[in-house]
Design a protein around this motif. Structure first.
Motif, PDB file in Angstrom:
ATOM      1  N   PRO A 188       0.101  -5.894   6.714  1.00 38.44           N
ATOM      2  CA  PRO A 188       0.106  -4.455   6.404  1.00 38.44           C
ATOM      3  C   PRO A 188      -0.952  -4.037   5.389  1.00 38.44           C
ATOM      4  N   HIS A 209      -3.102   4.424   5.811  1.00 41.61           N
ATOM      5  CA  HIS A 209      -2.297   4.645   4.610  1.00 41.61           C
ATOM      6  C   HIS A 209      -2.997   5.635   3.684  1.00 41.61           C
ATOM      7  N   HIS A 263      -1.898   0.255   8.558  1.00 43.71           N
ATOM      8  CA  HIS A 263      -3.042   0.036   7.665  1.00 43.71           C
ATOM      9  C   HIS A 263      -4.322   0.159   8.493  1.00 43.71           C
ATOM     10  N   ASP A 315      -5.405   3.765   1.448  1.00 40.40           N
ATOM     11  CA  ASP A 315      -6.481   2.954   2.046  1.00 40.40           C
ATOM     12  C   ASP A 315      -7.876   3.456   1.652  1.00 40.40           C
ATOM     13  N   HIS A 349       0.836  -1.208   0.000  1.00 40.22           N
ATOM     14  CA  HIS A 349       0.000   0.000   0.000  1.00 40.22           C
ATOM     15  C   HIS A 349       0.868   1.254   0.000  1.00 40.22           C
TER      16      HIS A 349
HETATM   17 ZN   LIG Z   1      -3.285   0.042   3.708  1.00 38.33          ZN
END
Ligand SMILES: [Zn+2]
Ligand SMILES: [Cu+2]
Length: 187
Positions: free
Chosen positions: A172, A119, A109, A122, A101
């Motif tokens: 993650p 993130h 995350h 995300d 990511h």
């Molecule tokens: Zn993420």
């Protein structure tokens, strides 16, 4: 004769003033147009991990916000994750060439907007209908298209759609399973 001269004098004095006013109005209009300038980039999603997923994703930057719109096809019915991953490299068959990511601010995350951090990639989950179609609408002022701030610049990253659901918890990357569609964000 003397009266006539005075009148002509007065008229010719007013005209140059009017021209100056018109010019300065034109300059103001040009500056406004530059501020409202809209950046828009569009990509086709390519299938990954032997999927049939396709579609298009558009990013538009306007007044400090980036609006993402994706229209996707060929999905299985139900919920799927979509993220921005760190590298604009969709060359591998499983999409893993895009890396993890996109996380320029070194956060865990999580769900977008979570208090403990998340993130910058995300985006979250969306739902595909019984025909396998879905649309995703997302907007944020935490991204930019091609600006100098590397904590905001999405250019050089990738969009990944997953087969599974992001649990917003697993590290993650939310345990969202195989990567079923990919596109690089390039300018
Ligand atoms: Zn993420
Ligand atoms: Cu992902």
């Amino acid at each position: 004769m003397a009266m006539g001269l005075i009148l002509i004098g007065a008229t010719s004095c007013k005209q140059p003033k009017k021209e100056t006013e018109t010019k300065s109005e034109e300059v103001v209009e040009e500056v406004k147009e530059e501020i409202i300038e809209v950046k828009s980039i569009k990509f086709s999603m390519e299938p990954k991990s032997d999927s049939n997923v396709g579609g298009e994703v558009t990013f538009t930057e306007e007044n400090g916000n980036v609006i993402m719109k994706a229209s996707l096809t060929g999905l299985t019915e139900g919920e799927h994750a979509i993220h921005i991953h760190e590298k604009a490299d969709c060359s591998s068959a499983d999409g893993k060439s895009t890396g993890g990511h996109w996380n320029p601010t070194f956060q865990p995350h999580a769900k977008w907007g979570a208090e403990g951090g998340y993130h910058k990639g995300d985006i979250g989950n969306f739902v595909a209908d019984a025909e396998g179609n879905a649309t995703v609408d997302f907007a944020t002022n935490e991204w930019c298209i091609g600006c100098d701030d590397e904590t905001k610049n999405i250019v050089g990253k990738a969009v990944i759609v997953h087969q599974g659901v992001d649990d917003y918890t697993s590290q993650p990357s939310g345990a969202a399973g195989a990567r079923v569609a990919c596109t690089g964000i390039i300018q």
